[in-house]
Write a protein that holds these residues in place. Structure first.
Motif, PDB file in Angstrom:
ATOM      1  N   UNK A 285       6.279  12.229  15.196  1.00 28.64           N
ATOM      2  CA  UNK A 285       6.565  13.199  16.255  1.00 28.64           C
ATOM      3  C   UNK A 285       6.506  14.640  15.816  1.00 28.64           C
ATOM      4  N   UNK A 286       5.921  14.914  14.665  1.00 25.38           N
ATOM      5  CA  UNK A 286       5.787  16.293  14.214  1.00 25.38           C
ATOM      6  C   UNK A 286       7.060  16.893  13.674  1.00 25.38           C
ATOM      7  N   UNK A 287       8.055  16.031  13.330  1.00 28.74           N
ATOM      8  CA  UNK A 287       9.301  16.563  12.773  1.00 28.74           C
ATOM      9  C   UNK A 287       9.054  17.274  11.451  1.00 28.74           C
ATOM     10  N   UNK A 288       8.116  16.753  10.689  1.00 31.21           N
ATOM     11  CA  UNK A 288       7.719  17.361   9.413  1.00 31.21           C
ATOM     12  C   UNK A 288       6.208  17.265   9.293  1.00 31.21           C
ATOM     13  N   UNK A 289       5.625  18.165   8.521  1.00 30.18           N
ATOM     14  CA  UNK A 289       4.207  18.078   8.218  1.00 30.18           C
ATOM     15  C   UNK A 289       3.994  17.119   7.046  1.00 30.18           C
ATOM     16  N   UNK A 290       2.749  16.717   6.832  1.00 29.13           N
ATOM     17  CA  UNK A 290       2.426  15.858   5.704  1.00 29.13           C
ATOM     18  C   UNK A 290       2.111  14.429   6.085  1.00 29.13           C
ATOM     19  N   UNK A 291       1.886  14.157   7.359  1.00 26.22           N
ATOM     20  CA  UNK A 291       1.590  12.797   7.803  1.00 26.22           C
ATOM     21  C   UNK A 291       0.296  12.282   7.154  1.00 26.22           C
ATOM     22  N   UNK A 292      -0.661  13.171   6.955  1.00 26.35           N
ATOM     23  CA  UNK A 292      -1.915  12.780   6.309  1.00 26.35           C
ATOM     24  C   UNK A 292      -1.689  12.319   4.879  1.00 26.35           C
ATOM     25  N   UNK A 293      -0.755  12.986   4.164  1.00 26.45           N
ATOM     26  CA  UNK A 293      -0.426  12.556   2.802  1.00 26.45           C
ATOM     27  C   UNK A 293       0.174  11.146   2.816  1.00 26.45           C
ATOM     28  N   UNK A 294       1.040  10.888   3.803  1.00 27.68           N
ATOM     29  CA  UNK A 294       1.677   9.573   3.895  1.00 27.68           C
ATOM     30  C   UNK A 294       0.642   8.482   4.149  1.00 27.68           C
ATOM     31  N   UNK A 295      -0.293   8.745   5.061  1.00 28.03           N
ATOM     32  CA  UNK A 295      -1.324   7.759   5.380  1.00 28.03           C
ATOM     33  C   UNK A 295      -2.216   7.513   4.156  1.00 28.03           C
ATOM     34  N   UNK A 296      -2.605   8.599   3.485  1.00 30.57           N
ATOM     35  CA  UNK A 296      -3.431   8.454   2.276  1.00 30.57           C
ATOM     36  C   UNK A 296      -2.671   7.695   1.192  1.00 30.57           C
TER      37      UNK A 296
ATOM     38  N   UNK B 101       9.211  28.274  14.949  1.00 30.40           N
ATOM     39  CA  UNK B 101       9.284  28.055  13.504  1.00 30.40           C
ATOM     40  C   UNK B 101       8.513  26.789  13.137  1.00 30.40           C
ATOM     41  N   UNK B 102       7.597  26.841  12.100  1.00 29.38           N
ATOM     42  CA  UNK B 102       6.765  25.714  11.698  1.00 29.38           C
ATOM     43  C   UNK B 102       7.585  24.696  10.896  1.00 29.38           C
ATOM     44  N   UNK B 103       7.390  23.374  11.134  1.00 24.25           N
ATOM     45  CA  UNK B 103       8.114  22.361  10.354  1.00 24.25           C
ATOM     46  C   UNK B 103       7.666  22.368   8.906  1.00 24.25           C
ATOM     47  N   UNK B 104       8.563  21.983   8.019  1.00 28.13           N
ATOM     48  CA  UNK B 104       8.258  21.953   6.590  1.00 28.13           C
ATOM     49  C   UNK B 104       7.453  20.710   6.229  1.00 28.13           C
ATOM     50  N   UNK B 105       6.703  20.806   5.124  1.00 27.51           N
ATOM     51  CA  UNK B 105       5.947  19.658   4.625  1.00 27.51           C
ATOM     52  C   UNK B 105       6.903  18.661   3.994  1.00 27.51           C
ATOM     53  N   UNK B 106       6.745  17.393   4.329  1.00 28.16           N
ATOM     54  CA  UNK B 106       7.630  16.342   3.841  1.00 28.16           C
ATOM     55  C   UNK B 106       7.322  16.007   2.377  1.00 28.16           C
ATOM     56  N   UNK B 107       8.302  16.179   1.516  1.00 29.89           N
ATOM     57  CA  UNK B 107       8.116  15.919   0.087  1.00 29.89           C
ATOM     58  C   UNK B 107       7.880  14.454  -0.230  1.00 29.89           C
ATOM     59  N   UNK B 108       8.477  13.553   0.547  1.00 30.34           N
ATOM     60  CA  UNK B 108       8.288  12.115   0.306  1.00 30.34           C
ATOM     61  C   UNK B 108       6.834  11.728   0.538  1.00 30.34           C
ATOM     62  N   UNK B 109       6.221  12.287   1.577  1.00 30.11           N
ATOM     63  CA  UNK B 109       4.822  11.976   1.867  1.00 30.11           C
ATOM     64  C   UNK B 109       3.903  12.475   0.758  1.00 30.11           C
ATOM     65  N   UNK B 110       4.183  13.679   0.256  1.00 28.75           N
ATOM     66  CA  UNK B 110       3.390  14.225  -0.841  1.00 28.75           C
ATOM     67  C   UNK B 110       3.562  13.369  -2.097  1.00 28.75           C
ATOM     68  N   UNK B 111       4.800  12.952  -2.377  1.00 27.71           N
ATOM     69  CA  UNK B 111       5.060  12.105  -3.539  1.00 27.71           C
ATOM     70  C   UNK B 111       4.336  10.769  -3.414  1.00 27.71           C
ATOM     71  N   UNK B 112       4.272  10.229  -2.201  1.00 32.50           N
ATOM     72  CA  UNK B 112       3.543   8.988  -1.961  1.00 32.50           C
ATOM     73  C   UNK B 112       2.080   9.124  -2.350  1.00 32.50           C
ATOM     74  N   UNK B 113       1.472  10.214  -1.948  1.00 35.08           N
ATOM     75  CA  UNK B 113       0.053  10.438  -2.256  1.00 35.08           C
ATOM     76  C   UNK B 113      -0.166  10.574  -3.752  1.00 35.08           C
ATOM     77  N   UNK B 114       0.692  11.337  -4.425  1.00 29.09           N
ATOM     78  CA  UNK B 114       0.538  11.554  -5.863  1.00 29.09           C
ATOM     79  C   UNK B 114       0.720  10.248  -6.636  1.00 29.09           C
TER      80      UNK B 114
END
Length: 232
Positions: free
Chosen positions: A75-86, A38-51
């Motif tokens: 550690x890949x617990x959630x997707x969206x690490x790129x959004x957090x870095x951006x 099962x694929x991990x979900x995208x992290x909403x906090x990281x997306x909100x950070x980018x926006x």
């Protein structure tokens, strides 16, 4: 080998159910009935950070949420690490720009870039303005600049109008302007006003001022040429 009790399938009684305790699990299913791979979900906090890091004045919040998102996606617990870095990078740049703007405004670093209201003009300031030389009452885009650069006029007197003065304000002639501005001026400024090469202009925030509005008396060259130094 045959079952000594006659079981035709050759399986002794009491052997564990190969399908699990509930009898319903599928082969290869993880404990708890989940789905394999099962694929991990995208992290909403990281997306909100980018926006938020892209929006005006919310870069600091985007920066903070970016660090939170970085931890949540470790550690890949959630997707969206790129959004957090951006969000961290853009939020940091936005915060630096906001702080620099606040400092510039506080120290006058934006002088000459932003328009100034007539009510905010101060005695001795030099200004540029559209329509100042035309004397048609349509003066706009007033900006305070350094007096050692070319400018259209210099403020030589300011006064807050009382309610009665505001009600009677109607400076349509040079005589009216002189009568209003002269009491504000010192001897040197009055000498400038008397010099025929200079021209006196009175400005208010609006054509019909209100009580508390300021009248600014501004001297400029009569021929419309720019000034290039502070007048005494």
């Amino acid at each position: 080998m045959s079952d000594p009790y006659g079981n035709p399938y050759g399986q002794p009684y009491g052997q564990p159910n190969p399908y699990g305790a509930g009898g319903g699990g599928a082969y290869g299913a993880p404990p708890g009935g989940g789905f394999p791979n099962q694929q991990p979900k995208t992290d909403g906090v990281s997306v909100a950070s980018f926006v938020l890091s892209l929006l005006c004045c919310t870069g600091l919040l985007g920066l903070i949420l970016g660090f939170v998102g970085l931890s949540r996606t470790k550690g890949g617990k959630r997707k969206g690490r790129g959004f957090a870095i951006a969000g961290i990078v853009l939020g940091l740049l936005g915060t630096i720009a906001l702080v620099a703007t606040i400092i510039a405004v506080a120290t006058g670093g934006l002088k000459g870039l932003l328009p100034t209201a007539v009510n905010d003009l101060k005695d001795g300031e030099c200004i540029t303005a559209d329509g100042l030389a035309e004397d048609d009452g349509g003066v706009t885009n007033i900006k305070v600049v350094d007096c050692d650069q070319e400018h259209d006029g210099q403020v030589i007197g300011t006064k807050k109008l009382t309610s009665s003065e505001a009600a009677d304000y109607d400076f349509e002639s040079q005589e009216d302007i002189l009568d209003s501005c002269t009491p504000m001026l010192d001897g040197g400024e009055n000498a400038l006003v008397a010099d025929p090469q200079y021209y006196l202009i009175a400005l208010t925030q609006q054509e019909k001022p209100s009580s508390g509005d300021q009248v600014a008396c501004i001297i400029t060259l009569r021929n419309g040429d720019p000034l290039d130094k502070k007048l005494p």
